[in-house]
Design an enzyme around this catalytic site. Structure first.
Site: not given
Length: 286
Positions: A8, A93-96, A98, A101, A134
Site C-alpha cells: 500500500k 522491507v521497513s519502507a512504509g 505495509a 501487514s 495496517d
C-alpha cells in the site's frame, strides 16, 4: 495455496492527536499498488508454524507478522494442525509499504479457507487489528479512508489507475521514533483529505497528485535528507506529485506516463537500489 499480498501507499496522511495508550489518532487515504509478496501456505501434520522467506531481512520466528497471524488464528479457534508458510518477498522491507501487514492479511485469508473457519471479512479485520494497524486495510485493499490508528477502514470509490514510481533509500526508519519525534503543534501543512476524496471520486489524476501530503515526512526528512533528493529528481522528471509513504523511507511519485517514470528511475538508479515502477490497483480484496 498461493496468495498475493499487495503493498500500500498513503496518498494522504494526517496525525490528529496522541492517545493515552501512546498511539496516535490518524486520518489517511491508503491505496493498493500492483506490487506484491507471494505467500505459499500448506497444512502440515505436526502442530507447528514454520515460516521461511526469500529475504534475509525479515525474521521467521514469532516476530514475523505472518507467523503472528497464523498463531492467533490457531490459538483462537483451537486448530491443532500446523502450517508451513513461505514468503517470496518483493515488497521492500521497513519502507512504509505495509510489507509485514499485508503478509499477515494474506495468511489470515488463506488459513480461514484452509481450515474452513468461515470467518467474515469483519471478523478477520478484528483479528487483524491485534497484529497491526495496517492489517485491516490490507484485508480489504483498493482505495480507503482509514481512521483511528489506521484500523477503521471506510471503502472509497476506486482511484483511477496511475503510474507509480517507488524508490526506497537504504536507510532504516523506526515508525515509533518518527511518531514520537512529531510535534503536533508545529505541523505547518496538513493534507486536505476531503479534496483528495473529491479528486479520487472525479478520477482526476492531476488533482490527486496535487493533494499528496504526509505530515510525517518533515520528521523523517529531517533525519534523512536523501528523501528530499529522491523527491526532487522525481519532480525534475515530470512527476505530477511526489510524497513519502507511511513513516518512510520509501517515496513514490505519480507520473502522467511511463516514459517520464522510467526517466526518473534512470536518474535514481545512481544512488537508490530499490526502485519499482508499478500502478495503483484493487488488490485481491476479500
Amino acid at each position: 495455496m498461493k496468495l498475493k499480498a499487495y503493498a500500500k501507499i498513503n496518498l494522504a496522511l494526517d496525525v490528529l492527536s496522541k492517545r493515552e495508550d501512546g498511539y496516535h489518532e490518524i486520518r489517511t487515504i491508503m491505496q493498493t499498488v500492483d506490487l506484491y509478496d507471494i505467500i505459499n501456505i500448506e497444512k502440515i501434520e505436526e502442530d507447528n508454524i514454520i515460516v521461511t522467506t526469500s529475504s534475509e531481512n525479515i525474521p521467521t520466528d514469532n516476530k514475523n507478522h505472518a507467523y503472528i497471524a497464523a498463531s492467533l488464528l490457531k490459538e483462537r479457534f483451537g486448530v491443532k494442525q500446523g502450517v508451513r508458510i513461505h514468503i517470496e518477498k518483493n515488497i521492500p522491507v521497513s519502507a512504509g509499504l505495509a510489507g509485514g501487514s499485508t503478509d499477515a492479511a494474506a495468511v489470515l485469508k488463506g488459513l480461514n479457507e484452509i481450515f474452513e473457519l468461515n470467518l467474515s471479512e469483519q471478523q478477520l479485520m478484528e483479528i487483524g487489528r491485534e497484529i497491526g494497524a495496517d492489517v485491516p486495510f490490507c484485508l480489504v485493499g483498493g482505495t480507503a479512508l482509514c481512521e483511528g490508528i489506521g484500523e477503521k477502514v471506510i471503502k472509497l470509490k476506486s482511484a483511477p489507475q496511475m503510474n507509480i514510481l517507488i524508490a526506497k533509500p537504504e536507510v532504516y526508519v523506526s515508525t515509533q521514533a518518527v511518531y514520537e519525534a512529531l510535534d503536533l503543534s508545529k505541523i505547518k501543512k496538513r493534507p486536505n483529505i476531503e479534496a483528495m476524496i473529491s479528486a479520487i471520486e472525479e478520477g482526476n489524476v492531476k488533482e490527486i497528485a496535487k493533494n499528496l501530503c504526509n505530515v510525517l515526512e518533515v520528521v523523517t526528512v529531517n533525519q534523512y535528507p536523501v528523501i528530499n533528493r529522491v523527491k526532487d529528481i522525481m519532480r525534475n522528471n515530470n512527476a505530477l506529485g511526489t510524497v513519502m509513504t507511511g513513516s518512510g523511507p520509501a517515496v513514490f511519485g505519480i507520473f502522467g506516463n511511463k516514459y517520464n517514470a522510467l526517466k526518473a528511475a534512470e536518474r535514481l538508479k545512481v544512488f537508490i537500489k530499490e526502485i519499482i515502477l508499478t500502478t495503483t490497483c484493487e488488490g485481491s480484496g476479500f
